[in-house]
Design a protein around this motif. Structure first.
Motif, PDB file in Angstrom:
ATOM      1  N   GLU A 280       0.835  -1.196   0.000  1.00 34.19           N
ATOM      2  CA  GLU A 280       0.000   0.000   0.000  1.00 34.19           C
ATOM      3  C   GLU A 280       0.872   1.248   0.000  1.00 34.19           C
ATOM      4  N   SER A 281       1.903   1.269   0.818  1.00 37.31           N
ATOM      5  CA  SER A 281       2.814   2.421   0.877  1.00 37.31           C
ATOM      6  C   SER A 281       3.520   2.613  -0.460  1.00 37.31           C
ATOM      7  N   GLN A 282       3.944   1.510  -1.069  1.00 33.96           N
ATOM      8  CA  GLN A 282       4.606   1.600  -2.372  1.00 33.96           C
ATOM      9  C   GLN A 282       3.649   2.152  -3.432  1.00 33.96           C
ATOM     10  N   CYS A 283       2.418   1.691  -3.428  1.00 31.55           N
ATOM     11  CA  CYS A 283       1.428   2.170  -4.396  1.00 31.55           C
ATOM     12  C   CYS A 283       1.140   3.653  -4.210  1.00 31.55           C
ATOM     13  N   ILE A 284       1.056   4.084  -2.977  1.00 32.12           N
ATOM     14  CA  ILE A 284       0.833   5.507  -2.699  1.00 32.12           C
ATOM     15  C   ILE A 284       2.015   6.321  -3.209  1.00 32.12           C
ATOM     16  N   GLY A 285       3.235   5.826  -2.993  1.00 31.10           N
ATOM     17  CA  GLY A 285       4.431   6.515  -3.495  1.00 31.10           C
ATOM     18  C   GLY A 285       4.427   6.627  -5.015  1.00 31.10           C
ATOM     19  N   VAL A 286       4.063   5.544  -5.689  1.00 33.82           N
ATOM     20  CA  VAL A 286       3.992   5.576  -7.155  1.00 33.82           C
ATOM     21  C   VAL A 286       2.925   6.566  -7.604  1.00 33.82           C
ATOM     22  N   TYR A 287       1.771   6.539  -6.958  1.00 30.07           N
ATOM     23  CA  TYR A 287       0.684   7.449  -7.301  1.00 30.07           C
ATOM     24  C   TYR A 287       1.125   8.906  -7.147  1.00 30.07           C
ATOM     25  N   ARG A 288       1.788   9.207  -6.045  1.00 33.85           N
ATOM     26  CA  ARG A 288       2.252  10.581  -5.808  1.00 33.85           C
ATOM     27  C   ARG A 288       3.310  11.001  -6.844  1.00 33.85           C
ATOM     28  N   SER A 289       4.190  10.085  -7.167  1.00 37.37           N
ATOM     29  CA  SER A 289       5.237  10.438  -8.137  1.00 37.37           C
ATOM     30  C   SER A 289       4.681  10.602  -9.546  1.00 37.37           C
ATOM     31  N   LYS A 290       3.593   9.934  -9.831  1.00 36.98           N
ATOM     32  CA  LYS A 290       2.980  10.010 -11.168  1.00 36.98           C
ATOM     33  C   LYS A 290       1.787  10.954 -11.179  1.00 36.98           C
ATOM     34  N   GLY A 291       1.529  11.640 -10.090  1.00 37.93           N
ATOM     35  CA  GLY A 291       0.365  12.516  -9.970  1.00 37.93           C
ATOM     36  C   GLY A 291       0.269  13.561 -11.054  1.00 37.93           C
ATOM     37  N   GLN A 292       1.388  14.115 -11.462  1.00 39.43           N
ATOM     38  CA  GLN A 292       1.383  15.134 -12.504  1.00 39.43           C
ATOM     39  C   GLN A 292       0.983  14.559 -13.847  1.00 39.43           C
ATOM     40  N   GLU A 293       1.265  13.303 -14.069  1.00 32.69           N
ATOM     41  CA  GLU A 293       0.955  12.653 -15.349  1.00 32.69           C
ATOM     42  C   GLU A 293      -0.522  12.228 -15.455  1.00 32.69           C
ATOM     43  N   ILE A 294      -1.167  12.157 -14.346  1.00 31.82           N
ATOM     44  CA  ILE A 294      -2.548  11.666 -14.345  1.00 31.82           C
ATOM     45  C   ILE A 294      -3.506  12.772 -14.706  1.00 31.82           C
TER      46      ILE A 294
END
Length: 101
Positions: A87-101
């Motif tokens: 879950e923590s890893q997924c949140i990190g990926v989501y935050r790092s890709k937030g600008q692309e979404i």
């Protein structure tokens, strides 16, 4: 039989008849709740069966369970920790890709 005894007996019969008539009427809310509870129980039983089948489909878990070396409390704790890490890893990926979404 005296008049009061006859009257009392008549009142008892009338009360019993009224009670049996009341008890024989279906209670829709109770029946509906009972039906919903049965559906929920059936769903939970099916889910438990599916979960158990999935658990037993893992050869290493099945072997550990068969030989008694599986500590379910420890296994549960390990799975919970792994889920939290993922879950923590997924949140990190989501935050790092937030600008692309």
């Amino acid at each position: 039989m005296s008049a009061s005894s006859s009257s009392s007996s008549h009142n008892n019969h009338a009360a019993e008849h009224e009670m049996s008539a009341t008890l024989s009427l279906p209670a829709p809310a109770v029946l509906s709740t009972t039906t919903e509870n049965l559906k929920e129980e059936e769903w939970q039983e099916e889910r438990l069966s599916a979960d158990l089948a999935l658990f037993l489909s893992n050869p290493s878990l099945k072997a550990a369970l068969a030989d008694g070396s599986l500590d379910l409390a420890s296994y549960s704790s390990t799975v919970e920790q792994e889920l939290q890490d993922l879950e923590s890893q997924c949140i990190g990926v989501y935050r790092s890709k937030g600008q692309e979404i």
